[in-house]
Write a protein that holds these residues in place. Structure first.
Motif, short mmCIF file in Angstrom:
data_model
loop_
_atom_site.label_atom_id
_atom_site.label_comp_id
_atom_site.label_asym_id
_atom_site.label_seq_id
_atom_site.Cartn_x
_atom_site.Cartn_y
_atom_site.Cartn_z
N MET A 60 0.83 -1.20 0.00
CA MET A 60 0.00 0.00 0.00
C MET A 60 0.87 1.25 0.00
O MET A 60 1.95 1.27 0.60
N ALA A 61 0.41 2.29 -0.70
CA ALA A 61 1.08 3.59 -0.70
C ALA A 61 0.07 4.65 -0.25
O ALA A 61 -1.09 4.62 -0.65
N LEU A 62 0.54 5.58 0.57
CA LEU A 62 -0.31 6.63 1.13
C LEU A 62 0.39 7.97 0.90
O LEU A 62 1.54 8.15 1.29
N ARG A 63 -0.32 8.91 0.27
CA ARG A 63 0.32 10.18 -0.05
C ARG A 63 -0.67 11.34 0.08
O ARG A 63 -1.89 11.16 0.05
N ILE A 64 -0.09 12.54 0.17
CA ILE A 64 -0.82 13.80 0.04
C ILE A 64 -0.24 14.52 -1.17
O ILE A 64 0.98 14.72 -1.26
N ARG A 65 -1.10 14.91 -2.10
CA ARG A 65 -0.67 15.64 -3.31
C ARG A 65 -1.18 17.06 -3.26
O ARG A 65 -2.37 17.29 -2.96
N ALA A 66 -0.30 18.01 -3.55
CA ALA A 66 -0.68 19.41 -3.68
C ALA A 66 -0.68 19.77 -5.16
O ALA A 66 0.34 19.62 -5.84
N VAL A 67 -1.84 20.24 -5.66
CA VAL A 67 -1.95 20.63 -7.06
C VAL A 67 -3.04 21.68 -7.18
O VAL A 67 -4.14 21.53 -6.63
N ASN A 68 -2.72 22.77 -7.87
CA ASN A 68 -3.71 23.84 -8.12
C ASN A 68 -4.39 24.30 -6.83
O ASN A 68 -5.62 24.42 -6.75
N ASP A 69 -3.59 24.58 -5.80
CA ASP A 69 -4.10 25.08 -4.52
C ASP A 69 -5.09 24.11 -3.86
O ASP A 69 -5.96 24.52 -3.10
N GLN A 70 -4.94 22.85 -4.16
CA GLN A 70 -5.82 21.82 -3.60
C GLN A 70 -4.96 20.68 -3.07
O GLN A 70 -3.88 20.40 -3.60
N PHE A 71 -5.45 20.04 -2.00
CA PHE A 71 -4.73 18.90 -1.42
C PHE A 71 -5.58 17.64 -1.61
O PHE A 71 -6.78 17.65 -1.33
N ILE A 72 -4.94 16.58 -2.09
CA ILE A 72 -5.63 15.32 -2.35
C ILE A 72 -4.91 14.21 -1.62
O ILE A 72 -3.70 14.01 -1.80
N GLN A 73 -5.64 13.50 -0.77
CA GLN A 73 -5.08 12.33 -0.09
C GLN A 73 -5.42 11.09 -0.92
O GLN A 73 -6.56 10.91 -1.33
N THR A 74 -4.42 10.25 -1.14
CA THR A 74 -4.58 9.09 -2.02
C THR A 74 -4.02 7.84 -1.36
O THR A 74 -2.95 7.88 -0.74
N VAL A 75 -4.74 6.75 -1.53
CA VAL A 75 -4.25 5.42 -1.16
C VAL A 75 -4.22 4.58 -2.43
O VAL A 75 -5.18 4.58 -3.20
N LYS A 76 -3.11 3.90 -2.64
CA LYS A 76 -3.01 2.95 -3.74
C LYS A 76 -2.63 1.58 -3.19
O LYS A 76 -1.80 1.48 -2.29
N THR A 77 -3.27 0.55 -3.73
CA THR A 77 -2.97 -0.82 -3.32
C THR A 77 -2.66 -1.65 -4.54
O THR A 77 -2.94 -1.26 -5.68
N ARG A 78 -2.08 -2.81 -4.31
CA ARG A 78 -1.82 -3.73 -5.42
C ARG A 78 -3.15 -4.15 -6.03
O ARG A 78 -4.09 -4.51 -5.33
N GLY A 79 -3.21 -4.11 -7.35
CA GLY A 79 -4.43 -4.49 -8.03
C GLY A 79 -4.30 -5.84 -8.70
O GLY A 79 -3.45 -6.66 -8.34
N SER A 80 -5.13 -6.06 -9.71
CA SER A 80 -5.08 -7.33 -10.43
C SER A 80 -3.82 -7.41 -11.27
O SER A 80 -3.22 -6.40 -11.63
N ASN A 81 -3.43 -8.63 -11.59
CA ASN A 81 -2.17 -8.85 -12.28
C ASN A 81 -2.27 -8.49 -13.76
O ASN A 81 -3.17 -8.91 -14.46
N ARG A 82 -1.35 -7.66 -14.21
CA ARG A 82 -1.16 -7.38 -15.62
C ARG A 82 0.34 -7.45 -15.87
O ARG A 82 1.11 -6.79 -15.17
#
Length: 315
Positions: A60-82
């Motif tokens: 799992m990855a956990l981040r805060i992104r700052a873009v265009n005067d906005q803050f976005i919290q994101t979680v990414k996890t392993r998905g299906s295999n490709r």
């Protein structure tokens, strides 16, 4: 929650202008209003984990992104295999500032390893990714996708690494359309398939080791072994450029030899021809070898052809 499916391509800085020109040309020649270049973005991202890399180990990855005067919290996890692609679960929330709101994680099905929530009290910023992003909305006969070109740095207390890549993210349609478009691009611009995410680059700065795919357990199918050796090839290729060490061309070539055993004859021929090209590239002065290798369009074309075939077998 969304499943993010993308094809990531390495590119060297000296070829970015050619890639941008190709994408601008595609948009300019289209009569579709949905085909356009979007404003360039400046993205600043802070990634969080424990000092023992608890989230990373759990996939799992956990981040805060700052873009265009906005803050976005994101979680990414392993998905299906490709094989050779990035397929991940993704959750996003707009938050008021650059501080984590862990209460939002109640929406996320956490891996078993994270059910003990004591890790939440141990989170620290472990690395940053800050980069400029150029964006194109592209539509073909079979897919709609967002193509981005990212250039910047991954930084941490343990060092830094360059970000210079293209990402083709599927928005609608059949995923094989990503390969078809990438092959058009690779015919014009030297790019290579990458399976190393920005998050993996950040983790690598601390631990210093190259992350390889897990080898299939015996008895493994030919397709599983083909997928394994394909991704080993891609990892060694990226590592060779990260470490700036052309000696790694030897395990690159070894991976290609192993991969040949599981491919149809026409792709074996492509790999054989590519290996002959590598032999020629190695005759230049030593300080020019990596540049010569990364500027050869045949590398990316062959990677994409094989990746397309492999994924056609599993869909």
């Amino acid at each position: 929650m969304a499943i993010e499916l993308e094809l990531k391509l390495m590119i060297q800085p000296e070829h970015l202008e050619s890639a941008s020109g190709f994408l601008d040309e595609i948009c300019a020649l289209s009569t579709c209003d949905e085909m356009s270049r979007q404003p360039t973005l400046s993205l600043m991202n802070a990634y969080f984990d424990t000092s023992e890399a608890t989230l990373m180990e759990a996939g799992m990855a956990l981040r805060i992104r700052a873009v265009n005067d906005q803050f976005i919290q994101t979680v990414k996890t392993r998905g299906s295999n490709r094989i050779g692609m990035h397929a991940r679960g993704e959750w996003e929330w707009i938050v008021p500032n650059d501080q984590l709101d862990l209460s939002l994680l109640t929406d996320v099905p956490l891996p078993d390893a994270l059910c003990d929530t004591s890790w939440r009290d141990q989170l620290i910023e472990v690395y940053r990714t800050d980069f400029e992003r150029q964006v194109w909305n592209i539509k073909t006969a079979t897919i709609a996708m967002e193509v981005v070109c990212d250039q910047g740095r991954v930084t941490s207390p343990y060092g830094e690494d360059r970000i210079c890549e293209l990402e083709l993210e599927l928005k609608s349609g059949h995923e094989m359309g990503l390969y078809q478009f990438a092959l058009q691009l690779a015919d014009r611009v030297p790019v290579q398939v990458s399976v190393v995410s920005k998050a993996q680059k950040g983790v690598r700065l601390k631990y210093g080791h190259i992350e390889f795919p897990d080898k299939p357990n015996a008895p493994a199918t030919d397709l599983a072994l083909a997928g394994y050796w394909y991704e080993v090839w891609l990892v060694y290729w990226e590592a060779m450029h990260f470490m700036k060490d052309d000696v790694l061309i030897q395990p690159v070539r070894h991976s290609m030899v192993q991969l040949q055993a599981y491919l149809p004859s026409y792709l074996v021929q492509e790999l054989t021809q590519l290996d002959e090209t590598f032999t020629q590239c190695l005759t230049v002065e030593e300080h020019l070898i990596l540049k010569k290798l990364s500027s050869n369009r045949q590398v990316g074309m062959t990677m994409l052809m094989i990746g397309q075939w492999l994924n056609e077998q599993v869909i």
